[in-house]
Design an enzyme around this catalytic site. Structure first.
Site, short mmCIF file in Angstrom:
data_model
loop_
_atom_site.label_atom_id
_atom_site.label_comp_id
_atom_site.label_asym_id
_atom_site.label_seq_id
_atom_site.Cartn_x
_atom_site.Cartn_y
_atom_site.Cartn_z
N SER A 214 109.52 15.84 75.02
CA SER A 214 109.73 15.36 73.64
C SER A 214 109.72 13.84 73.60
CB SER A 214 111.04 15.92 73.08
OG SER A 214 112.13 15.23 73.63
N ARG A 218 106.68 12.34 71.47
CA ARG A 218 107.08 11.77 70.20
C ARG A 218 106.51 10.35 70.06
NH1 ARG A 218 111.97 11.88 70.81
NH2 ARG A 218 112.43 13.83 69.74
N ASN A 222 103.35 9.52 67.51
CA ASN A 222 103.54 8.61 66.37
C ASN A 222 102.60 7.42 66.44
OD1 ASN A 222 105.87 9.08 64.39
ND2 ASN A 222 106.63 9.84 66.34
#
Lengths: 277, 156
Positions: A214, A218, A222
């Site tokens: 994660s 992440r 992004n």
């Protein structure tokens, strides 16, 4: 924009890293590395990330060396605000004593923030400069010069950070709870019964492994998406100016937020790893 | 995404950065911050102490001023009383002096008057005798007529 190339080519070009690899005929670059497999290095990611990391350390180190305990200068005040901000976050989340976690959080926060802010450099500036240098200094085809200047849009970098944190998580868990404690944590939760050991082990392992994934995905997701949109905006002609502005302003929020999240989650994960349940 | 040796390179860079930060960046910065925090805390405490001292000093000064005022008032009061007393005393003394001088005057006047009376009496005696002798146109034996003269003089 490369006019004789299609929009898809333009986008593709912007999203390709500059590569370097070792082939049978010596050191090769970019397209020649298509078959080099794992042993390829993204030189743009490496150069930008290490450059920004050194910039961060140089500034903070020089301020730290000259730090006055009296009235601080403006740069020192800025550095101290950042340090104090990180320190507050670490102290409010991690309750043990560790001389590693706070500097780790500071490094992650500032380094990731600097790398994220490369996102705000207009998408064509650095590739153009690189193309000019490549063409005139090395006699390369300008379309064969690649540069992706935002290191955090390279999964290799975010994964490296996440793996570093993951190793520390395991290390802290073993240091704080011992091998048996760590094993127990993996096997005796959430159902404290010998019969459930396999089920527990699967659940806990997934929980544990999900953390670095994660973290890495992440940040990468992004930044990659935002960079992609910057590039897309760059293809719409004159309208790109207000759109770029709006998207960039939005990223004044997103970029620090992502850096902050990475730091906070790192602290939280390490805190969880070193706590007894 | 193509994962490759960049991962290893970044992992090494990350480790080196964190270690450098831990060894050479964090400690001096934190030391400076904590030192300043201590200085500021000390300064704040000192200023609070100073404020309290000032308050105490002010209270003391007010107290002393009040005492001084009271003392001054008392001294003035005393002086006034003393002045009144002195005036009274002096007035009384003056009066007494005046009485004395007046009574002395009276006494002197009285004495003078008596003396003059005596004188007069003697002269009247002489006059009377002279007058009588003229009337009688003869030498009166002063010795023989003395008793009459004496009587006359006593009647004066």
């Amino acid at each position: 924009m490369a006019s004789e190339y299609s929009t898809a080519d333009y986008i593709q070009h912007h999203l390709t890293n500059a590569k370097m690899c070792n082939t049978e005929s010596g050191i090769a670059f970019n397209k020649a590395c298509a078959d080099a497999g794992f042993w390829t290095i993204h030189i743009d990611t490496m150069a930008w990330s290490i450059g920004l990391g050194i910039l961060f350390l140089a500034i903070f180190r020089s301020v730290g060396k000259k730090a006055t305990t009296g009235v601080p200068g403006k740069l020192q005040a800025l550095v101290e605000i950042v340090v104090d901000f990180v320190d507050t976050n670490v102290k409010s989340t991690y309750h043990g004593k560790s001389s590693l976690i706070a500097p780790l959080a500071l490094t992650i926060f500032v380094w990731v923030l600097l790398m994220n802010f490369m996102d705000l450099v207009p998408v064509d500036v650095l590739p153009r400069i690189a193309a000019l240098i490549g063409e005139h200094a090395f006699g390369m085809d300008p379309h064969d010069v690649y540069i992706k200047s935002v290191p955090t849009t390279d999964l290799n970098l975010t994964a490296a950070l996440a793996i570093g944190v993951f190793i520390l998580m395991i290390g802290y868990a073993i240091k704080m709870k011992g091998i048996t404690g760590f094993t127990k944590e993996l096997t005796m939760q959430p159902f404290n019964h010998p019969a459930f050991i396999p089920a527990n082990f699967i659940l806990e392992t997934v929980t544990l492994i999900a953390r670095p994934f994660s973290l890495a995905l992440r940040l990468f997701g992004n930044l990659y998406a935002s960079e992609l949109i910057f590039i897309l905006i760059a293809t719409v002609g004159l309208f790109q100016l207000p759109l770029h502005f709006a998207w960039a302003v939005f990223h004044l929020l997103v970029l620090p937020l992502q850096a902050f999240l990475f730091m906070t989650l790192t602290i939280v994960y390490l805190s969880l790893a070193s706590q007894d349940h | 995404m193509n994962m490759n040796a960049t991962l290893i390179g970044q992992l090494i860079a990350f480790t080196v950065f964190v270690l450098f930060c831990m060894k050479y960046v964090w400690p001096p910065l934190m030391a400076a911050i904590e030192e300043r925090q201590k200085t500021i805390a000390d300064g704040l405490e000192a200023s609070k102490r100073g404020e309290k001292d000032l308050e105490l000093a002010q209270a003391k000064a007010t107290e002393q001023l009040r005492e001084a005022k009271a003392q001054a008032a008392e001294i003035i009061e005393q002086a006034k009383r003393r002045a009144t007393q002195l005036v009274d005393q002096e007035t009384q003394r003056g009066n007494e002096e005046r009485e004395k001088i007046i009574s002395q005057g009276y006494a002197e006047i009285e004495a003078e008057r008596n003396r003059v009376k005596e004188d007069l009496r003697k002269q009247v005696a002489v006059l009377a005798v002279t007058g009588a002798s003229r009337i009688l146109e003869r030498e009166i034996d002063a010795q023989a007529q003395n008793d009459i003269v004496e009587k006359l003089v006593a009647e004066l």
